[in-house]
Write a protein that holds these residues in place. Structure first.
Motif, PDB file in Angstrom:
ATOM      1  N   UNK A 204       0.830  -1.212   0.000  1.00 53.89           N
ATOM      2  CA  UNK A 204       0.000   0.000   0.000  1.00 53.89           C
ATOM      3  C   UNK A 204       0.866   1.263   0.000  1.00 53.89           C
ATOM      4  N   UNK A 208       1.025   3.911  -3.032  1.00 54.98           N
ATOM      5  CA  UNK A 208       0.578   5.284  -2.769  1.00 54.98           C
ATOM      6  C   UNK A 208       1.640   6.296  -3.205  1.00 54.98           C
ATOM      7  N   UNK A 447      17.480   9.761   8.322  1.00 53.85           N
ATOM      8  CA  UNK A 447      18.372   9.541   9.446  1.00 53.85           C
ATOM      9  C   UNK A 447      18.178   8.177  10.098  1.00 53.85           C
ATOM     10  N   UNK A 448      16.985   7.651  10.055  1.00 53.78           N
ATOM     11  CA  UNK A 448      16.688   6.428  10.796  1.00 53.78           C
ATOM     12  C   UNK A 448      17.097   5.157  10.068  1.00 53.78           C
ATOM     13  N   UNK A 449      16.945   5.166   8.728  1.00 57.90           N
ATOM     14  CA  UNK A 449      17.276   3.964   7.950  1.00 57.90           C
ATOM     15  C   UNK A 449      18.175   4.382   6.784  1.00 57.90           C
ATOM     16  N   UNK A 483      23.525  -2.606   7.660  1.00 59.68           N
ATOM     17  CA  UNK A 483      23.197  -4.033   7.797  1.00 59.68           C
ATOM     18  C   UNK A 483      22.113  -4.338   6.759  1.00 59.68           C
ATOM     19  N   UNK A 520      11.285   5.535   5.034  1.00 62.79           N
ATOM     20  CA  UNK A 520      10.948   5.847   6.438  1.00 62.79           C
ATOM     21  C   UNK A 520       9.571   5.333   6.853  1.00 62.79           C
ATOM     22  N   UNK A 524       9.494   1.107  10.139  1.00 61.96           N
ATOM     23  CA  UNK A 524       8.871   0.625  11.377  1.00 61.96           C
ATOM     24  C   UNK A 524       8.018  -0.630  11.159  1.00 61.96           C
ATOM     25  N   UNK A 529      15.742  -2.037  12.993  1.00 63.26           N
ATOM     26  CA  UNK A 529      16.319  -1.195  14.044  1.00 63.26           C
ATOM     27  C   UNK A 529      16.717   0.169  13.478  1.00 63.26           C
ATOM     28  N   UNK A 530      16.446   1.216  14.237  1.00 59.39           N
ATOM     29  CA  UNK A 530      16.802   2.547  13.745  1.00 59.39           C
ATOM     30  C   UNK A 530      18.299   2.785  13.916  1.00 59.39           C
ATOM     31  N   UNK A 531      18.800   3.679  13.104  1.00 62.51           N
ATOM     32  CA  UNK A 531      20.242   3.944  13.125  1.00 62.51           C
ATOM     33  C   UNK A 531      20.595   4.822  14.315  1.00 62.51           C
ATOM     34  N   UNK A 532      21.791   4.632  14.826  1.00 60.22           N
ATOM     35  CA  UNK A 532      22.261   5.431  15.941  1.00 60.22           C
ATOM     36  C   UNK A 532      23.010   6.660  15.479  1.00 60.22           C
ATOM     37  N   UNK A 533      23.630   7.370  16.433  1.00 60.29           N
ATOM     38  CA  UNK A 533      24.346   8.595  16.072  1.00 60.29           C
ATOM     39  C   UNK A 533      25.508   8.343  15.115  1.00 60.29           C
TER      40      UNK A 533
ATOM     41  N   UNK B  61      -6.087  -0.849   3.555  1.00 65.08           N
ATOM     42  CA  UNK B  61      -5.328   0.278   4.102  1.00 65.08           C
ATOM     43  C   UNK B  61      -5.944   1.636   3.763  1.00 65.08           C
ATOM     44  N   UNK B  77       3.357   5.731  12.896  1.00 63.64           N
ATOM     45  CA  UNK B  77       4.540   5.848  13.746  1.00 63.64           C
ATOM     46  C   UNK B  77       5.709   6.352  12.890  1.00 63.64           C
ATOM     47  N   UNK B  79       9.776   6.991  12.285  1.00 65.28           N
ATOM     48  CA  UNK B  79      11.022   6.323  12.661  1.00 65.28           C
ATOM     49  C   UNK B  79      11.712   7.058  13.808  1.00 65.28           C
ATOM     50  N   UNK B  82      11.222   5.809  17.353  1.00 65.20           N
ATOM     51  CA  UNK B  82      11.781   4.518  17.759  1.00 65.20           C
ATOM     52  C   UNK B  82      13.243   4.693  18.146  1.00 65.20           C
ATOM     53  N   UNK B  84      16.707   2.710  20.295  1.00 64.11           N
ATOM     54  CA  UNK B  84      17.252   1.511  20.906  1.00 64.11           C
ATOM     55  C   UNK B  84      17.810   1.895  22.276  1.00 64.11           C
ATOM     56  N   UNK B  87      21.223   3.231  22.645  1.00 65.87           N
ATOM     57  CA  UNK B  87      21.558   4.612  22.277  1.00 65.87           C
ATOM     58  C   UNK B  87      21.472   5.567  23.465  1.00 65.87           C
ATOM     59  N   UNK B 132      21.210  13.918  15.016  1.00 62.49           N
ATOM     60  CA  UNK B 132      22.011  12.858  14.386  1.00 62.49           C
ATOM     61  C   UNK B 132      22.204  13.111  12.908  1.00 62.49           C
ATOM     62  N   UNK B 133      21.249  13.802  12.311  1.00 60.84           N
ATOM     63  CA  UNK B 133      21.377  14.047  10.875  1.00 60.84           C
ATOM     64  C   UNK B 133      22.652  14.816  10.662  1.00 60.84           C
TER      65      UNK B 133
END
Lengths: 557, 133
Positions: A204, A208, A447-449, A483, A520, A524, A529-533, B61, B77, B79, B82, B84, B87, B132-133
């Motif tokens: 979906x 979209x 930033x997250x993925x 990863x 993005x 979820x 898992x979201x990316x760290x700093x 959907x 939601x 990202x 979320x 960890x 972090x 973080x960006x």
């Protein structure tokens, strides 16, 4: 003295008659008794037995479900309006009464059906419960309702190209497109169902975003894929324009599956495979230099760059700046035999074994001349499908291991083949990430993925010639690039330039933002898992910071 | 064969026939009931199949998005929401102990936010996803 007198002849005759009567009566009674016992105990039941009911299904065809058990195709029992014309006395009256009860059917249409010189005719199919009641209330002789399977697709257009559709036949619905056709034998058993690898939520979101971009850029079509590169599962496959399998019995050419059936020259996305082959063979390193000062003239053809740097480029810069001249030189160094071998291992030289009838054969050059090797190096001369491209780039990021794509849910791939070494895979992941950080893929990042990938803009071939006004813009990416788990492919067919894109209609401006919008949203849902700093810290292990200046000689390092 | 014996067998046969007829009649009744139940089961399955299809149709959907916009205004939601646990920044060695405020039962006159909040917790998400960006 004769004490025992013999009976008189008359009495003897009477006794004989009596005995015969008793015997006849006993025989009749015996026959009746046997018949009675037979009727009461041995008569077979016409009603269905419990065992029959347990095994019996109300419909004749199995379901198709998605990876989470969502119903993508199912059958329900519908009723058709049928007639036995010889039993109808006055066709005009009956047709008028039916037309009154079913306003969506015209009098003339009904009259024509009832006037056919046949013993039995279908007047209309798929009657609603209200329609059925209206017909039964009329109580017309020679008119009846016949139960029949009705195939429905609850998600309609959303899953049209993957699930496909059926056509009616005497033996019930028969698949004639998509998974319905491919798995027809299994689905013909109502006790069986087919579970696909696709996730309706991902599907979906992808549809979209693609539909939005297609409209915004006035494209004639679009295609998108999300593949699990570890298992080869197709989690989403979208092709636009699509069709509603609940309403449309056939589709026209524009509605063909662009994601798996269409084969085209994919353009610059192929440069990743060219460099990967060269790295894997030790023919080139990321720092190797290629002269892209002027266009190449080879075998009577001119190979130039879209936005030429007009200088010597490192191999990494060839990818970042998407240099055709550089990629052609790398391919030339690899050589036809080795290059073809790698492309073959990546599944780009043969039809993929995806479980769909609508899968295109790649168009491989009949004679592979030196010029062919050079043009294939930058994505021209070899036509493949988006599905093949997404799977090949997925293999590049998946530690160099190619996994056959599948439309069926599976936990682990059936058979895998190593194509590139893990070191080559790591370098190419670094390279793809650089394209997003420094090159044309920047609008795909988040930033997250974090994403890695490559854009490609290829001119379409019209009447044997490249048409500069008709382009296929595509982006193939992998996320999360640190990863790698999923590959994404976005393609827009003939997108138009807009004022907001400063007159550009290249992939960086239209296909890449679609990936940037999709990733993005699906991250979820895919439970990534979201990316760290320090999400790009892994890149230091591949190319340490001090060496960047050797790779990027234009001062961007 | 004496008359008595003949009569016995006739009566026995008649009794058995009557018994058999009664039993088979009962069996037939039960079979009819079973058949009716089986027909109901089939009809019920047909209805369940329709309901499953309707459920799938109503939970498309796109339909859910429209219904959500109309009645709930929930948002997907992001990202950025979320994180960890790995972090979370490590607590420094000389950092003061987090306050251990006792929670007591509420009394009349307590403010709604009566639970101890004077000393903010040192546990916080930092840096933000934007940084973080």
């Amino acid at each position: 003295m004769n004490r025992h007198r013999s009976p008189s002849p008359a009495l003897a005759l009477a006794r004989k008659r009596l005995a015969f009567g008793i015997l006849a009566f006993a025989a009749s009674l015996s026959i009746l008794s046997v018949k009675l016992v037979g009727l009461s105990t041995l008569t077979p039941d016409k009603q269905p037995s419990t065992e029959q009911v347990r095994s019996e299904h109300p419909v004749q065809r199995g379901d198709i479900i998605d990876r989470n058990g969502r119903l993508l195709a199912t059958s329900i029992v519908s009723r058709a309006l049928v007639a036995w014309p010889p039993q109808i006395d006055d066709v005009e009256v009956v047709a008028a009464q039916l037309a009154g009860a079913l306003p969506w059917l015209s009098f003339e249409e009904i009259r024509q059906r009832l006037s056919l010189s046949r013993k039995f005719v279908f007047v209309a199919r798929r009657l609603t419960p209200q329609d059925q009641k209206a017909v039964l209330d009329l109580g017309l002789p020679g008119i009846g309702l016949k139960p029949e399977d009705m195939r429905i697709y609850p998600y309609g257009r959303l899953t049209a190209h993957v699930v496909g559709r059926t056509k009616p036949s005497d033996a019930g619905p028969v698949g004639n497109a998509g998974a319905e056709q491919r798995f027809n034998a299994i689905l013909s058993d109502p006790a069986q169902s087919v579970q696909l690898s696709m996730d309706i939520r991902i599907q979906h979101i992808l549809r979209e975003e693609l539909a939005r971009a297609m409209e915004y850029f006035s494209a004639i079509g679009a295609a998108g894929l999300v593949l699990d590169i570890r298992t080869g599962e197709v989690q989403a496959m979208v092709s636009l324009p699509d069709f509603d399998p609940n309403r449309q019995a056939s589709m026209d050419e524009t509605q063909a599956n662009r994601a798996s059936l269409l084969v085209a020259e994919m353009g610059s996305t192929f440069k990743l495979l060219t460099l990967a082959t060269a790295l894997d063979q030790g023919i080139s390193s990321l720092t190797s230099r290629f002269d892209a000062t002027t266009p190449i003239r080879a075998f009577g053809h001119r190979i130039g760059d879209y936005r030429g740097q007009n200088r010597v480029l490192s191999a990494a810069e060839v990818i970042i700046h998407s240099s055709n001249i550089g990629a052609a030189q790398i391919a030339e160094k690899i050589g036809a035999t080795v290059f073809r071998d790698y492309l073959d291992k990546l599944g780009l030289m043969s039809r993929p074994a995806l479980e769909l009838p609508e899968v295109g054969h790649p168009i491989v050059p009949r004679t592979w001349r030196p010029l062919t090797t050079m043009t294939v190096g930058f994505g021209h001369g070899l036509s493949v499908s988006p599905l093949q491209t997404a799977a090949a780039i997925g293999a590049l990021a998946n530690d160099g291991v190619a996994v056959p794509v599948t439309l069926l849910r599976r936990a682990a791939p059936a058979q895998v083949q190593r194509v590139f070494s893990p070191e080559t895979s790591d370098k190419m992941r670094w390279m793809m990430r650089q394209v997003v950080l420094r090159g044309s893929g920047s609008r795909a990042d988040n930033a997250s993925y974090p994403v890695g990938g490559k854009t490609g803009t290829a001119e379409k071939v019209v009447n044997g010639r490249y048409d500069r006004s008709k382009r296929l813009s595509s982006f193939v990416g992998v996320f999360p690039i640190a990863e790698p788990r999923y590959s994404i492919f976005i393609m827009l067919d003939e997108p138009k330039a807009r004022k907001e894109t400063f007159g550009f209609a290249t992939a960086a401006w239209n296909a890449v933002p679609v990936a940037g919008a999709v990733i993005p949203r699906v991250g979820p849902i895919l439970n990534l898992p979201t990316a760290g700093p320090d999400s790009d810290a892994w890149m230091q292990d591949i190319v340490p910071e001090p060496f960047l200046s050797q790779l990027f000689t234009d001062g961007e390092a | 064969m004496s008359t008595r014996t003949t009569a016995f067998w006739c009566v026995s046969a008649a009794a058995m026939a009557a018994g058999l007829f009664t039993v088979s009649d009962h069996v037939r009744d039960h079979k009819e009931q079973l058949a009716e139940l089986n027909q109901l089961v089939l009809a019920e399955r047909e209805r369940i199949q329709v309901l499953r299809s309707e459920l799938a149709y109503l939970t498309q959907p796109q339909t859910l998005e429209i219904q959500n916009a109309r009645a709930l205004s929930l948002v997907p939601i992001e990202a950025d929401q979320l994180h960890r646990s790995s972090f979370l920044p490590a607590r420094t060695a000389n950092a003061p102990e987090p306050p251990r405020n006792r929670v007591r039962a509420g009394r009349d006159g307590d403010s709604i936010s009566g639970l101890p909040t004077e000393t903010p917790s040192r546990l916080s998400f930092s840096p933000s996803a934007e940084e973080w960006r």
